[in-house]
Write a protein that holds these residues in place. Sequence first.
Motif, PDB file in Angstrom:
ATOM      1  N   VAL A 115       0.873  -1.171   0.000  1.00 20.04           N
ATOM      2  CA  VAL A 115       0.000   0.000   0.000  1.00 20.04           C
ATOM      3  C   VAL A 115       0.910   1.221   0.000  1.00 20.04           C
ATOM      4  CG1 VAL A 115      -1.740   1.299   1.310  1.00 20.04           C
ATOM      5  CG2 VAL A 115      -1.781  -1.206   1.335  1.00 20.04           C
ATOM      6  N   VAL A 116       0.542   2.252  -0.763  1.00 19.40           N
ATOM      7  CA  VAL A 116       1.282   3.509  -0.735  1.00 19.40           C
ATOM      8  C   VAL A 116       0.372   4.571  -0.143  1.00 19.40           C
ATOM      9  CG1 VAL A 116       2.418   5.283  -2.108  1.00 19.40           C
ATOM     10  CG2 VAL A 116       2.713   2.869  -2.706  1.00 19.40           C
ATOM     11  N   ARG A 117       0.844   5.198   0.940  1.00 17.79           N
ATOM     12  CA  ARG A 117       0.130   6.304   1.590  1.00 17.79           C
ATOM     13  C   ARG A 117       1.026   7.527   1.534  1.00 17.79           C
ATOM     14  NH1 ARG A 117      -0.972   3.212   6.970  1.00 17.79           N
ATOM     15  NH2 ARG A 117      -2.376   1.605   6.233  1.00 17.79           N
ATOM     16  N   GLY A 118       0.735   8.384   0.590  1.00 15.77           N
ATOM     17  CA  GLY A 118       1.586   9.561   0.424  1.00 15.77           C
ATOM     18  C   GLY A 118       2.982   9.130   0.011  1.00 15.77           C
ATOM     19  N   ARG A 119       3.967   9.431   0.859  1.00 18.79           N
ATOM     20  CA  ARG A 119       5.346   9.051   0.555  1.00 18.79           C
ATOM     21  C   ARG A 119       5.810   7.867   1.406  1.00 18.79           C
ATOM     22  NH1 ARG A 119       8.919  14.249  -0.398  1.00 18.79           N
ATOM     23  NH2 ARG A 119      10.237  12.583  -1.105  1.00 18.79           N
ATOM     24  N   THR A 120       4.851   7.138   1.966  1.00 20.21           N
ATOM     25  CA  THR A 120       5.161   5.980   2.805  1.00 20.21           C
ATOM     26  C   THR A 120       4.727   4.701   2.105  1.00 20.21           C
ATOM     27  OG1 THR A 120       4.855   7.291   4.809  1.00 20.21           O
ATOM     28  CG2 THR A 120       4.746   4.895   5.048  1.00 20.21           C
ATOM     29  N   LEU A 121       5.626   3.746   2.028  1.00 23.74           N
ATOM     30  CA  LEU A 121       5.301   2.414   1.541  1.00 23.74           C
ATOM     31  C   LEU A 121       4.915   1.582   2.753  1.00 23.74           C
ATOM     32  CD1 LEU A 121       5.195   0.102  -0.528  1.00 23.74           C
ATOM     33  CD2 LEU A 121       7.643  -0.241  -0.114  1.00 23.74           C
ATOM     34  N   VAL A 122       3.678   1.102   2.779  1.00 27.26           N
ATOM     35  CA  VAL A 122       3.199   0.276   3.873  1.00 27.26           C
ATOM     36  C   VAL A 122       3.164  -1.164   3.387  1.00 27.26           C
ATOM     37  CG1 VAL A 122       1.288  -0.190   5.446  1.00 27.26           C
ATOM     38  CG2 VAL A 122       1.787   2.163   4.767  1.00 27.26           C
ATOM     39  N   ILE A 123       3.820  -2.041   4.124  1.00 31.00           N
ATOM     40  CA  ILE A 123       3.771  -3.470   3.847  1.00 31.00           C
ATOM     41  C   ILE A 123       2.795  -4.065   4.856  1.00 31.00           C
ATOM     42  CG2 ILE A 123       5.059  -5.627   3.703  1.00 31.00           C
ATOM     43  CD1 ILE A 123       5.910  -3.512   1.611  1.00 31.00           C
ATOM     44  N   ASN A 124       1.617  -4.441   4.373  1.00 33.27           N
ATOM     45  CA  ASN A 124       0.621  -5.078   5.235  1.00 33.27           C
ATOM     46  C   ASN A 124       0.922  -6.566   5.307  1.00 33.27           C
ATOM     47  OD1 ASN A 124      -1.000  -2.988   6.127  1.00 33.27           O
ATOM     48  ND2 ASN A 124      -2.257  -3.006   4.289  1.00 33.27           N
ATOM     49  N   VAL A 125       1.065  -7.064   6.515  1.00 31.81           N
ATOM     50  CA  VAL A 125       1.364  -8.470   6.762  1.00 31.81           C
ATOM     51  C   VAL A 125       0.100  -9.108   7.332  1.00 31.81           C
ATOM     52  CG1 VAL A 125       2.912 -10.087   7.924  1.00 31.81           C
ATOM     53  CG2 VAL A 125       3.751  -7.822   7.263  1.00 31.81           C
ATOM     54  N   ASP A 126      -0.306 -10.249   6.764  1.00 31.88           N
ATOM     55  CA  ASP A 126      -1.603 -10.839   7.110  1.00 31.88           C
ATOM     56  C   ASP A 126      -1.645 -11.595   8.436  1.00 31.88           C
ATOM     57  OD1 ASP A 126      -0.236 -13.159   6.456  1.00 31.88           O
ATOM     58  OD2 ASP A 126      -1.532 -13.696   4.779  1.00 31.88           O
ATOM     59  N   ALA A 127      -0.531 -11.745   9.103  1.00 31.56           N
ATOM     60  CA  ALA A 127      -0.499 -12.410  10.410  1.00 31.56           C
ATOM     61  C   ALA A 127       0.255 -11.512  11.390  1.00 31.56           C
ATOM     62  CB  ALA A 127       0.198 -13.760  10.305  1.00 31.56           C
ATOM     63  N   PRO A 128      -0.374 -11.159  12.506  1.00 33.65           N
ATOM     64  CA  PRO A 128       0.280 -10.255  13.458  1.00 33.65           C
ATOM     65  C   PRO A 128       1.628 -10.757  13.955  1.00 33.65           C
ATOM     66  CG  PRO A 128      -1.964 -10.785  14.189  1.00 33.65           C
ATOM     67  CD  PRO A 128      -1.704 -11.574  12.960  1.00 33.65           C
ATOM     68  N   THR A 129       1.768 -12.060  14.086  1.00 30.03           N
ATOM     69  CA  THR A 129       3.029 -12.613  14.593  1.00 30.03           C
ATOM     70  C   THR A 129       4.154 -12.545  13.567  1.00 30.03           C
ATOM     71  OG1 THR A 129       2.360 -14.837  13.920  1.00 30.03           O
ATOM     72  CG2 THR A 129       1.885 -14.180  16.196  1.00 30.03           C
ATOM     73  N   LEU A 130       3.831 -12.240  12.311  1.00 31.33           N
ATOM     74  CA  LEU A 130       4.857 -12.148  11.267  1.00 31.33           C
ATOM     75  C   LEU A 130       5.319 -10.722  10.990  1.00 31.33           C
ATOM     76  CD1 LEU A 130       3.597 -14.721   8.609  1.00 31.33           C
ATOM     77  CD2 LEU A 130       5.532 -14.945  10.178  1.00 31.33           C
ATOM     78  N   VAL A 131       4.648  -9.734  11.553  1.00 28.88           N
ATOM     79  CA  VAL A 131       5.002  -8.341  11.258  1.00 28.88           C
ATOM     80  C   VAL A 131       6.455  -8.051  11.630  1.00 28.88           C
ATOM     81  CG1 VAL A 131       4.516  -5.915  11.773  1.00 28.88           C
ATOM     82  CG2 VAL A 131       2.621  -7.522  11.429  1.00 28.88           C
ATOM     83  N   TYR A 132       6.830  -8.337  12.852  1.00 24.19           N
ATOM     84  CA  TYR A 132       8.197  -8.045  13.302  1.00 24.19           C
ATOM     85  C   TYR A 132       9.241  -8.876  12.547  1.00 24.19           C
ATOM     86  CZ  TYR A 132      12.238  -7.274  16.269  1.00 24.19           C
ATOM     87  OH  TYR A 132      13.492  -6.969  16.719  1.00 24.19           O
ATOM     88  N   PRO A 133       9.060 -10.202  12.399  1.00 19.67           N
ATOM     89  CA  PRO A 133      10.060 -10.973  11.648  1.00 19.67           C
ATOM     90  C   PRO A 133      10.218 -10.499  10.199  1.00 19.67           C
ATOM     91  CG  PRO A 133       8.645 -12.473  12.874  1.00 19.67           C
ATOM     92  CD  PRO A 133       8.067 -11.093  13.013  1.00 19.67           C
ATOM     93  N   MET A 134       9.104 -10.156   9.553  1.00 13.92           N
ATOM     94  CA  MET A 134       9.187  -9.664   8.165  1.00 13.92           C
ATOM     95  C   MET A 134       9.939  -8.341   8.125  1.00 13.92           C
ATOM     96  SD  MET A 134       7.930 -11.598   5.854  1.00 13.92           S
ATOM     97  CE  MET A 134       6.789 -12.918   5.571  1.00 13.92           C
ATOM     98  N   ARG A 135       9.647  -7.471   9.084  1.00 12.92           N
ATOM     99  CA  ARG A 135      10.345  -6.182   9.123  1.00 12.92           C
ATOM    100  C   ARG A 135      11.845  -6.384   9.300  1.00 12.92           C
ATOM    101  NH1 ARG A 135      12.479  -2.421  12.426  1.00 12.92           N
ATOM    102  NH2 ARG A 135      12.074  -0.253  11.929  1.00 12.92           N
ATOM    103  N   MET A 136      12.210  -7.242  10.235  1.00  7.40           N
ATOM    104  CA  MET A 136      13.634  -7.479  10.499  1.00  7.40           C
ATOM    105  C   MET A 136      14.335  -8.095   9.290  1.00  7.40           C
ATOM    106  SD  MET A 136      14.093  -6.158  13.368  1.00  7.40           S
ATOM    107  CE  MET A 136      15.791  -6.612  13.534  1.00  7.40           C
ATOM    108  N   GLN A 137      13.662  -8.979   8.604  1.00  7.91           N
ATOM    109  CA  GLN A 137      14.280  -9.655   7.461  1.00  7.91           C
ATOM    110  C   GLN A 137      14.327  -8.784   6.209  1.00  7.91           C
ATOM    111  OE1 GLN A 137      12.518 -13.435   6.465  1.00  7.91           O
ATOM    112  NE2 GLN A 137      13.833 -13.710   4.691  1.00  7.91           N
TER     113      GLN A 137
END
Length: 106
Positions: free
Chosen positions: A45-67
């Motif tokens: 998703v693009v919101r203005g000048r921010t790229l938002v990566i929506n992750v479909d499982a709450p437990t995967l948000v942090y691992p995906m961000r770190m990786q």
Amino acid sequence: MQRVGTSVGQLVEEAIGRGADAAREIATVLAGCVDEEFQRHCRVVVRGRTLVINVDAPTLVYPMRMQWLSKLCEVLSSSNRRAVVRVVFEYGTAGIGLSKFEGRQA
């Protein structure tokens, strides 16, 4: 003379359209550099000048961000996507999926 609500509605629709176009363009670029797990769980998703990566499982948000955060920033900067100045990972299911862009490069 137009009503204010009509003008605001048109502006919002135009902004959403531009965001969707930008999200499709970025999804095309990212699809060639991420793995199957990212493609399966993440949407763009693009919101203005921010790229938002929506992750479909709450437990995967942090691992995906770190990786993936540094890799995505690297890819976006090398592909001249200067309109995006920030990448955020959050829980959600909205956005453009990457699997339909697999193997295509912009």
